[in-house]
Design an enzyme around this catalytic site. Sequence first.
Site, PDB file in Angstrom:
ATOM      1  N   ARG B  71      -7.784  27.939 -21.663  1.00  0.00           N
ATOM      2  CA  ARG B  71      -7.144  26.881 -22.445  1.00  0.00           C
ATOM      3  C   ARG B  71      -8.077  25.737 -22.853  1.00  0.00           C
ATOM      4  NH1 ARG B  71      -6.754  27.029 -17.475  1.00  0.00           N
ATOM      5  NH2 ARG B  71      -6.974  25.237 -16.112  1.00  0.00           N
ATOM      6  N   CYS B 186      -0.474  22.336 -11.811  1.00  0.00           N
ATOM      7  CA  CYS B 186      -0.788  23.433 -12.730  1.00  0.00           C
ATOM      8  C   CYS B 186      -1.496  24.567 -12.009  1.00  0.00           C
ATOM      9  CB  CYS B 186      -1.706  22.967 -13.846  1.00  0.00           C
ATOM     10  SG  CYS B 186      -0.869  22.117 -15.140  1.00  0.00           S
ATOM     11  N   CYS B 333      -0.126  32.465   0.857  1.00  0.00           N
ATOM     12  CA  CYS B 333       0.187  32.311  -0.570  1.00  0.00           C
ATOM     13  C   CYS B 333      -1.136  32.424  -1.316  1.00  0.00           C
ATOM     14  CB  CYS B 333       0.909  30.995  -0.845  1.00  0.00           C
ATOM     15  SG  CYS B 333      -0.041  29.536  -0.369  1.00  0.00           S
TER      16      CYS B 333
END
Lengths: 92, 375
Positions: B71, B186, B333
């Site tokens: 991005r 994010c 995680c």
Amino acid sequence: MAKILIPTPLRQYAEKNNSVEVSGSTVGEALANLTTQFPDLRKNLYNDEGKLRSFVNVYVNDEDIRYLQKDATAIADGDTISIVPSIAGGRC
Amino acid sequence: MLTQEEVSRYSRHLIMPEVGVAGQEKLKAAKVLLIGTGGLGAPVAMYLAAAGVGTIGLVDFDVVDVSNLQRQVIHGTKDIGKKKIDSAEETMRDINPLIKMIKHEVALSSANALEILKDYDIIADGTDNFPTRFLINDACVLLNKPNVYASIFRFEGQATIFAAEGGPCYRCLYPEPPPPGLVPSCAEGGVLGILPGVVGLLQATEVVKLILGAGEPLIGRLLLYDALAMKFRELKLRKNPECLCATGQVKLIDYEQFCGIPKQPEPPPMSAEISPKEVKALIDAKENFVLIDVREPHEFQIGRIPTSTLIPLGDLPKKVAELDPAANYVLHCKMGGRSAKGCDVLRQAGFKNVRNMTGGISAWSDQVDPSVPKY
């Protein structure tokens, strides 16, 4: 029935719904119905004293309920209630 | 005065009466500070450079990482490992060598913010965390400078202008930050690569309009953009009469503390953590334990530890009843943050033997099995 728009960060607590139709004659009632339907949303919207968290704002149509009658703000059929939490992303 | 070179370069501006020579001269004289040269900062910097904003300041202290390139279009593959501020300058210099750039290679803090911001006319906040966003707001309120604000998350963006003359500030909208952990970053929540392009250009548009004094600036209005629905909505923002900005009580504070971020993160009790190597040893020794992956299904698809069971963190409270409280558990995680919360969920339910795999699957990839992709 009013429509409550669920923002992206909170959808995980609302079975991934982006909007939910709820009944209620005030914002407070509508949100209470919402959190009854999705109990996981409650702690993300309210603090331990049961007050709306200060990084979450609630709008009826385009107006912030803090400048209306807060929880007692009346809602009519077809109104849209938006939950708008602060998000910080940008540089990441 | 515009030079002949500038007249040629900006001709598409000059032939529009809304900009014209006078407008282009305003752009040339303008000083804009971009805080952050990441997702939002990239398009803002490139377009403002192209438009001929005369002085552009950049604040960043980060280094270009391969995961940024999805991005952050101001940086390229050749820039990996380079300082973002240098990589951004190079791209902007290539787009427009006629502008002046000032690099501030620092982390913005209460100690340096006023000194850095004071020489600019407009500030554009493209940062990624709550402490810095409150700091930028407060510094802009104190210096009386407009803060062209945008933020993004997954498929959603928000944009507005804070601290403009007579307009609301960030604190009018959100008096306090969320407690750490409640709103995912994010890096944890992800972001659609195109999103910051759209939202960053909303920000750049507002910067240019403020400089030109043209159109209706996004003051007192919060623009919400939902890329999936492809909808823009607008909400009214009011100056809160009880806000610190209205009562004149704004001062720069310790923003990390304000946002509830401990100065030195307290290490969890040793017994609560387990390293990836130790987990591997347990698996190899066929020890009896349950390895729970608390990430989301789409992350599980990217890569997993073969013996793990997927229970996304959000589903864990509902699944607790199906788990044996007497068994041994290891949770993981991506980085270790969400699984630490998962461990708390199990402990609160009375589970005794619960450990968090330090550093998550990312550390597993580094320390145990590099064939598991990092993301």
